[in-house]
Design an enzyme around this catalytic site. Structure first.
Site, PDB file in Angstrom:
ATOM      1  CE  LYS A  71      -4.100  -1.819   2.316  1.00 37.10           C
ATOM      2  NZ  LYS A  71      -5.101  -1.577   3.355  1.00 37.10           N
ATOM      3  CE  LYS A 162       5.070   2.885  14.534  1.00 38.83           C
ATOM      4  NZ  LYS A 162       5.245   1.407  14.429  1.00 38.83           N
TER       5      LYS A 162
HETATM    6  P1  ATR Z   1      -0.138  -2.045  10.084  1.00 39.23           P
HETATM    7  O1  ATR Z   1       0.083  -1.717   8.650  1.00 39.23           O
HETATM    8  O2  ATR Z   1      -0.973  -3.275  10.333  1.00 39.23           O
HETATM    9  O3  ATR Z   1      -0.623  -0.878  10.864  1.00 39.23           O
HETATM   10  P2  ATR Z   1       2.398  -1.585  11.296  1.00 39.23           P
HETATM   11  O4  ATR Z   1       2.555  -0.305  10.559  1.00 39.23           O
HETATM   12  O5  ATR Z   1       3.561  -2.500  11.450  1.00 39.23           O
HETATM   13  O6  ATR Z   1       1.276  -2.486  10.651  1.00 39.23           O
HETATM   14  O7  ATR Z   1       1.807  -1.236  12.748  1.00 39.23           O
HETATM   15  C1  ATR Z   1       1.475  -2.229  13.664  1.00 39.23           C
HETATM   16  C2  ATR Z   1       0.822  -1.573  14.868  1.00 39.23           C
HETATM   17  O8  ATR Z   1       0.410  -2.581  15.797  1.00 39.23           O
HETATM   18  C3  ATR Z   1       1.758  -0.668  15.639  1.00 39.23           C
HETATM   19  O9  ATR Z   1       1.005   0.346  16.248  1.00 39.23           O
HETATM   20  C4  ATR Z   1       2.332  -1.632  16.678  1.00 39.23           C
HETATM   21  O10 ATR Z   1       2.849  -0.992  17.834  1.00 39.23           O
HETATM   22  P3  ATR Z   1       4.347  -0.382  17.808  1.00 39.23           P
HETATM   23  O11 ATR Z   1       4.262   0.882  17.013  1.00 39.23           O
HETATM   24  O12 ATR Z   1       4.685  -0.152  19.234  1.00 39.23           O
HETATM   25  O13 ATR Z   1       5.216  -1.424  17.152  1.00 39.23           O
HETATM   26  C5  ATR Z   1       1.092  -2.400  17.032  1.00 39.23           C
HETATM   27  N1  ATR Z   1       1.374  -3.726  17.637  1.00 39.23           N
HETATM   28  C6  ATR Z   1       1.841  -4.817  17.011  1.00 39.23           C
HETATM   29  N2  ATR Z   1       1.937  -5.866  17.869  1.00 39.23           N
HETATM   30  C7  ATR Z   1       1.512  -5.398  19.073  1.00 39.23           C
HETATM   31  C8  ATR Z   1       1.353  -5.997  20.370  1.00 39.23           C
HETATM   32  N3  ATR Z   1       1.666  -7.280  20.594  1.00 39.23           N
HETATM   33  N4  ATR Z   1       0.879  -5.226  21.362  1.00 39.23           N
HETATM   34  C9  ATR Z   1       0.575  -3.923  21.136  1.00 39.23           C
HETATM   35  N5  ATR Z   1       0.692  -3.306  19.949  1.00 39.23           N
HETATM   36  C10 ATR Z   1       1.160  -4.038  18.934  1.00 39.23           C
END
Ligand code: ATR
Length: 277
Positions: A71, A162
């Site tokens: 995307k 973020k």
């Molecule tokens: P997407 O395109 O699905 O948004 P991404 O840009 O990698 O994927 O973002 C993933 C989001 O899920 C982020 O906000 C991530 O938190 P971080 O910014 O701290 O990495 C969050 N996330 C992923 N796994 C998580 C978990 N186990 N607990 C809490 N937040 C999680």
């Protein structure tokens, strides 16, 4: 495309793509609206997205949906972006204008808002909204949420920096609060889970106090069974829990409208997908 050269061609591109429901959804849209289109699924090599897009359109293709992980790359290829797509930093819908320029739109946020407001009759106006996560998925939906005049929008993320970046990015479009999960101390009217935690079967470390008996919980992910986030919200007495299947169908309907200028009735298709799962 040889033997079908006269039928307008559409496709969803991703990697992997075999799980995609988009061909089924758009196939149903076409039957309902009696639009003659073909919609397929294409798996582009991780390093071959741009070449695939160019070849698709130069072979007469009319429109593409784009999904993970392309995307953001799709966004950077576009000559023209809608305001929403610009801010989203990602596009899920590609088409060409009359000059043959590649144009991009992001229909995810509209899909989410329409699912909440139309399908579930949940108004966002004046509401205290909590959005969990600050990745691409959340960035893609914030503008349409802000456009519904909520009372407040808080973005909480594991990595607080973020969430703060999103707050700065959307500053001209509405006020966002940014914080970490452990700073949440009150109940919200609507909580939208946009973290990818659910994909790994994880639950972000959320305090119970954010759920009250009037809280609507919405997981942008969907699954045949209740998602872990929605299970958690239900167990704390949330008013209602919804998953993202409706968002998926609504974002598709918006893409279909961009390409065909025809509105679909999403309800029967959503019912069919629910029954199918
Ligand atoms: P997407 O395109 O699905 O948004 P991404 O840009 O990698 O994927 O973002 C993933 C989001 O899920 C982020 O906000 C991530 O938190 P971080 O910014 O701290 O990495 C969050 N996330 C992923 N796994 C998580 C978990 N186990 N607990 C809490 N937040 C999680």
């Amino acid at each position: 495309m040889g033997s079908n050269a006269k039928i307008d061609q559409y496709a969803v591109v991703g990697n992997p793509i075999h799980h995609s429901k988009s061909p089924k959804i758009h196939g149903e849209f076409a039957v309902q609206t009696q639009e003659t289109i073909e919609y397929s699924a294409i798996q582009a090599p991780i390093d071959g997205f741009e070449a695939m897009v160019k070849s698709f359109f130069s072979n007469g293709g009319k429109g593409l949906n784009v999904t993970v992980p392309f995307k953001e790359q799709a966004w950077s290829l576009c000559a023209e972006l809608s305001e929403r797509a610009k801010l989203a930093g990602a596009v899920n819908t590609l088409y060409q204008n009359q000059h043959g320029d590649l144009c991009g739109e992001n229909t995810d946020g509209v899909g989410l808002v329409r699912d909440l407001m139309v399908n579930h009759q949940v108004s966002l106006k004046g509401k205290r909204i909590l959005v969990l996560g600050a990745g691409g998925a959340v960035r893609g939906v914030l503008l349409p949420i802000l456009e519904e005049s909520p009372g407040s929008v808080t973005v909480a993320n594991r990595t607080v920096a973020k969430a703060e970046q999103l707050k700065a990015l959307f500053a001209g479009h509405g006020e966002l609060q940014a914080c970490g999960f452990d700073e949440l101390s009150d109940a919200f009217d609507i909580i939208i889970n946009g973290t990818s935690a659910s994909l790994q079967g994880d639950l972000p470390p959320l305090p119970d106090c954010i759920i009250s008996c009037s809280t609507v919980a919405y997981d942008m992910m969907y699954a045949p069974e209740q998602t872990i986030f929605n299970q958690w919200a239900s167990s704390l007495g949330a008013h209602s829990t919804y998953d993202g299947l409706g968002m998926l169908v609504e974002q598709a309907a918006e893409s279909f409208y961009i390409w065909r200028k025809v509105r679909v009735d999403t309800r029967p298709i959503l019912e069919m997908l629910r029954a199918f799962d």
